[in-house]
Design a protein around this motif. Structure first.
Motif, PDB file in Angstrom:
ATOM      1  N   ASP A 234       0.786   5.066   1.890  1.00 58.86           N
ATOM      2  CA  ASP A 234       0.083   5.864   2.894  1.00 58.86           C
ATOM      3  C   ASP A 234      -0.143   7.250   2.320  1.00 58.86           C
ATOM      4  O   ASP A 234       0.771   8.066   2.273  1.00 58.86           O
ATOM      5  CB  ASP A 234       0.908   5.929   4.182  1.00 58.86           C
TER       6      ASP A 234
ATOM      7  N   HIS B 253       4.750  -0.143  -0.102  1.00 62.34           N
ATOM      8  CA  HIS B 253       5.485  -0.954   0.873  1.00 62.34           C
ATOM      9  C   HIS B 253       4.520  -1.922   1.539  1.00 62.34           C
ATOM     10  O   HIS B 253       3.295  -1.744   1.472  1.00 62.34           O
ATOM     11  CB  HIS B 253       6.178  -0.050   1.897  1.00 62.34           C
TER      12      HIS B 253
ATOM     13  N   HIS C 136       0.845  -1.200   0.000  1.00 64.23           N
ATOM     14  CA  HIS C 136       0.000   0.000   0.000  1.00 64.23           C
ATOM     15  C   HIS C 136       0.874   1.241   0.000  1.00 64.23           C
ATOM     16  O   HIS C 136       2.085   1.179   0.233  1.00 64.23           O
ATOM     17  CB  HIS C 136      -0.909   0.011   1.235  1.00 64.23           C
TER      18      HIS C 136
HETATM   19 MN    MN Z   1       2.318   1.974   5.505  1.00 60.60          MN
END
Ligand code: MN
Ligand code: OGA
Length: 309
Positions: free
Chosen positions: A195, A249, A193
């Protein structure tokens, strides 16, 4: 290998992956990792949050992943115990929000910690059910937005820890406004994903890990780029800043630690800062012997911005 394939490769148990390409920062012989070139600032408050003096830290950066910084376990062993207890006993209760909230697994007045480490028959079943807690601005997993009406006070100790870490690397204006605590069992993973719920993606992400070792995978800005694998061990701090802030990551695997820093002899000398209770530690120790905890602290707002809306 692109991110998705690397993730599958490391996640696999049968066959078990070859770990020779996983970057080990205890022995960073690979030419892609070098000593941190920036200036480390002494904040003079490190000891209050259980960190060793800044001059003793081992800090690395990646030559070709600008902004990705790793501080190899800067915590003293006593503080390892303190932070593990904070994550398990305190960040798993209100005002945190938990994945458990949606499942009616706890009664209104029950605490995960009390049920799991008391005499309850439900302990065994409930222990592995805790997967995440959100703190501060609570991340909304559906809308991926933060909101003013879904926000509680950040724990002062975690805010201070994140600020001290940020300041020592030169991010002097970092504000700890949200955190996600992830609880991993030995068979847990965290899918790839980015962020990007935070409004200010110029501020760094500060990720702090305790317990069993993770294989952490970091790729590029899209899923199609190559990914690098590295170990994150207990106490390691990963900072995703600059252009690394928006890279894919995830955590494809948890591995058992070989020597647990929380067992060091020095961990027993329980002095002024980061004190912990022996009974709490006995409980936390059983949990962390087969678990990993990651706390990723985030700044949500841009400098000077007062609310998300
Ligand atoms: Mn993350
Ligand atoms: C996260 C995250 C990684 C880790 O919480 O956003 O990416 O090391 N955690 O657990």
């Amino acid at each position: 290998m692109m991110f998705k394939n690397s993730f599958k490769y490391y996640k696999s148990r049968k066959p078990f992956p070859d770990l020779k390409d996983v970057i080990d920062l205890n022995n960073p012989k690979c030419s892609r990792v070098i000593g941190f070139r920036g200036k480390l600032l002494n904040t003079e408050t490190e000891h209050q949050v259980g960190l060793k003096p800044v001059r003793d830290w081992k800090v690395f950066e990646f030559v070709d992943i600008p902004g990705l910084i790793i501080i190899k376990n800067p915590f003293n062993s006593r503080a390892q115990r303190y932070w593990i207890i904070q994550a398990l006993k305190y960040y798993s209760r209100k005002p945190s929000k938990l994945n458990l909230d949606a499942h009616d697994l706890l009664k209104e007045d029950e605490l995960w910690w009390d049920v799991c480490f008391g005499q309850s028959k439900r302990a065994k079943q409930l222990i592995p059910k805790l997967r995440w807690a959100t703190l501060g601005y609570h991340h909304n997993w559906e809308t991926k937005l933060y909101s003013e009406t879904n926000k509680t006070e950040m724990p002062a100790n975690l805010s201070l820890l994140a600020s001290v870490l940020a300041q020592s690397l030169g991010y002097t204006n970092f504000k700890a406004e949200a955190a996600i605590v992830n609880y991993y069992r030995m068979n847990s993973t965290l899918g790839g994903h980015v962020d990007q719920s935070e409004i200010d993606t110029d501020a760094p992400l500060i990720s702090i890990s305790f317990g069993q070792t993770a294989i952490f995978l970091i790729g590029g800005l899209t899923q199609d780029e190559e990914a690098d694998a590295m170990y994150l061990q207990s106490g390691d701090v990963l900072i995703m800043s600059g252009s690394s802030r928006l890279r894919y990551h995830g955590v494809p695997k948890i591995l058992p630690v070989n020597n647990a820093p929380w067992d060091d002899e020095e961990a027993n000398d329980n002095n002024q800062y980061c004190k912990w209770d022996q009974e709490d530690w006995n409980k936390a120790k059983t949990y962390i012997s087969e678990a990993r905890v990651n706390m990723t602290v985030r700044q949500v707002l841009k400098p000077g911005q007062l609310t998300v809306s």
